[in-house]
Design an enzyme around this catalytic site. Structure first.
Site, short mmCIF file in Angstrom:
data_model
loop_
_atom_site.label_atom_id
_atom_site.label_comp_id
_atom_site.label_asym_id
_atom_site.label_seq_id
_atom_site.Cartn_x
_atom_site.Cartn_y
_atom_site.Cartn_z
N ASN A 10 0.83 -1.20 0.00
CA ASN A 10 0.00 0.00 0.00
C ASN A 10 0.87 1.25 0.00
OD1 ASN A 10 -2.48 -1.43 0.12
ND2 ASN A 10 -2.17 -1.78 2.31
N ASP A 70 10.45 -6.65 -2.05
CA ASP A 70 11.01 -6.36 -0.74
C ASP A 70 12.34 -5.70 -0.99
OD1 ASP A 70 10.49 -6.46 2.09
OD2 ASP A 70 12.25 -7.74 2.24
N GLY A 156 11.23 7.00 1.73
CA GLY A 156 12.17 6.17 2.48
C GLY A 156 13.47 6.90 2.76
N TYR A 157 14.59 6.23 2.48
CA TYR A 157 15.91 6.79 2.77
C TYR A 157 16.46 7.65 1.63
CZ TYR A 157 15.95 3.32 6.56
OH TYR A 157 15.65 2.58 7.67
N ASP A 158 15.66 7.92 0.61
CA ASP A 158 16.13 8.66 -0.56
C ASP A 158 16.85 9.97 -0.22
OD1 ASP A 158 15.17 6.65 -2.15
OD2 ASP A 158 13.53 7.81 -3.04
N HIS A 183 17.54 0.60 -7.83
CA HIS A 183 17.41 -0.83 -7.58
C HIS A 183 16.05 -1.34 -8.03
CE1 HIS A 183 15.69 1.45 -4.35
NE2 HIS A 183 15.30 0.40 -3.66
N ARG A 184 15.00 -0.56 -7.76
CA ARG A 184 13.65 -0.98 -8.15
C ARG A 184 13.49 -0.92 -9.67
NH1 ARG A 184 11.31 1.64 -4.62
NH2 ARG A 184 11.23 -0.08 -3.14
#
Length: 201
Positions: A10, A70, A156-158, A183-184
Site C-alpha cells: 500500500n 522487498d 524512504g531513505y532517498d 534498484h527498483r
C-alpha cells in the site's frame, strides 16, 4: 482489456514507480488495499523470502496474479543493517523521518569515505497462489549515505542516499532518472523482460 496485477503493497511511492515501469506492458496495477487485502507479516530472513510471502498472500486473497517487492538499505559500516528491517528500523510503526534519524545517529562521526551503502530490491511475481515457478528479479543500487537530508522527492531513505554518478541524493533525482538508475528500476526492467517473454509465447 488491460490485465490486472495486484501490487502487494500500500506504499504510494512504490505504486507510482511500478505503475510507470510495468504498465507499458499492458497491465493495470492495483494496490492490494483497493481490494481489501490486509498486509501480511514479513517474517522472512531475506528480501526474496519476504517478497514471496507478500506476493503469494495477495494472490491467495485476490485470485489474480500478484507482484511484490522487498527492498531495503544495506550500509557497509553497519554490517549491512538495516537490511530487511529497513522499513521498521526505528520501530514497527516508524516513519521515514524516524528511520533516517536513527540511521544518521548510527553513522555519527563516520567519515564520508566509510559511508558506502546500497539499495537492494527483490521483486517476485506469482501467477496464482499455487505458482511453483515464480518470477524473481533483483536490482542493486550502489551509493553512500550523506550527512544531512537533501531533496524533496522519493520516499524512504532517498534524502540521504547519495548517487555517485550525479552527486545528488536519490530524493533530488527526477522520477525518470530515479527509475532508470534505481534498484527498483533495475529489478522491474528484468521482470518486464521476463513478462514480455511469457506474453510472446
Amino acid at each position: 482489456m488491460r490485465r490486472k496485477l495486484v501490487l502487494a503493497s500500500n506504499n504510494a511511492g512504490k505504486m507510482r514507480e511500478l505503475q510507470a515501469l510495468i504498465s507499458m506492458l499492458g497491465f493495470e496495477i492495483v494496490p492490494q488495499g483497493a481490494l481489501g487485502i490486509p498486509e501480511v507479516e514479513e517474517t522472512g530472513a531475506s528480501f526474496v523470502e519476504n517478497a514471496l510471502i507478500k506476493a503469494y498472500h495477495a494472490a491467495r486473497h485476490s485470485g489474480l496474479p500478484a507482484i511484490a517487492d522487498d527492498s531495503g538499505l544495506e550500509v557497509n559500516a553497519l554490517g549491512g543493517a538495516p537490511g530487511v528491517y529497513s522499513a521498521r528500523y526505528a520501530g514497527p510503526s516508524a516513519s521515514d523521518d524516524e528511520n533516517i534519524d536513527k540511521l544518521l545517529a548510527a553513522l555519527d562521526g563516520i567519515e564520508p569515505g566509510r559511508r558506502g551503502a546500497r539499495f537492494r530490491c527483490v521483486m517476485a511475481l506469482v501467477r496464482d497462489a499455487d505458482d511453483a515457478d515464480p518470477i524473481i528479479a533483483e536490482g542493486c543500487w550502489e551509493g553512500r549515505i550523506g550527512q544531512t537530508r537533501r531533496g524533496g522527492g522519493g520516499f524512504g531513505y532517498d534524502p540521504v542516499f547519495i548517487v555517485p554518478e550525479t552527486g545528488l541524493s536519490a530524493a533530488e533525482l527526477s522520477p525518470a532518472d530515479k527509475n532508470r538508475l534505481s534498484h527498483r528500476g533495475q529489478a522491474a526492467s528484468i521482470l518486464a523482460d521476463r513478462l514480455r517473454d511469457l506474453l510472446s509465447n
